[in-house]
Design a protein around this motif. Structure first.
Motif, PDB file in Angstrom:
ATOM      1  N   ARG A 191      52.901  55.156  36.065  1.00 43.65           N
ATOM      2  CA  ARG A 191      51.668  54.383  35.918  1.00 43.65           C
ATOM      3  C   ARG A 191      51.529  53.347  37.024  1.00 43.65           C
ATOM      4  O   ARG A 191      52.521  52.841  37.539  1.00 43.65           O
ATOM      5  N   SER A 192      50.282  53.006  37.332  1.00 43.51           N
ATOM      6  CA  SER A 192      50.014  51.908  38.250  1.00 43.51           C
ATOM      7  C   SER A 192      50.252  50.596  37.514  1.00 43.51           C
ATOM      8  O   SER A 192      50.419  50.571  36.296  1.00 43.51           O
ATOM      9  N   ARG A 193      50.235  49.487  38.246  1.00 43.93           N
ATOM     10  CA  ARG A 193      50.450  48.197  37.596  1.00 43.93           C
ATOM     11  C   ARG A 193      49.337  47.875  36.608  1.00 43.93           C
ATOM     12  O   ARG A 193      49.502  47.055  35.720  1.00 43.93           O
ATOM     13  N   ARG A 194      48.187  48.528  36.751  1.00 41.83           N
ATOM     14  CA  ARG A 194      47.078  48.337  35.808  1.00 41.83           C
ATOM     15  C   ARG A 194      47.117  49.328  34.648  1.00 41.83           C
ATOM     16  O   ARG A 194      46.243  49.336  33.803  1.00 41.83           O
ATOM     17  N   GLY A 195      48.103  50.213  34.653  1.00 43.66           N
ATOM     18  CA  GLY A 195      48.257  51.153  33.552  1.00 43.66           C
ATOM     19  C   GLY A 195      47.617  52.511  33.767  1.00 43.66           C
ATOM     20  O   GLY A 195      47.660  53.353  32.877  1.00 43.66           O
TER      21      GLY A 195
END
Length: 69
Positions: A38-42
């Motif tokens: 996942r990216s840091r934003r989910g």
């Protein structure tokens, strides 16, 4: 952690820093055989990086990694 522009590269005492390389910041986790990238934003990134998903599947259960790819 997001990058932040500074006027001076000098660090305060007891601080550390690392260069910001171009790439994608991601969190990968393996939990009960389920692999998540996942990216840091989910945002789910697994479909865009099948080679990473395949390699991460070899990690032991309850593993979490944070880094730039």
């Amino acid at each position: 952690m997001l990058t932040e522009a500074v006027r001076s590269p000098a660090l305060p005492p007891r601080s550390a820093a690392e260069p910001k390389w171009d790439g994608f910041r991601a969190l990968v986790s393996v939990d009960a055989g389920r692999v998540l990238l996942r990216s840091r934003r989910g945002t789910e990134m697994g479909p865009a990086f099948p080679e990473i998903m395949a390699g991460v599947g070899q990690l032991p259960d309850a593993t979490a990694l944070d880094g730039v790819m």
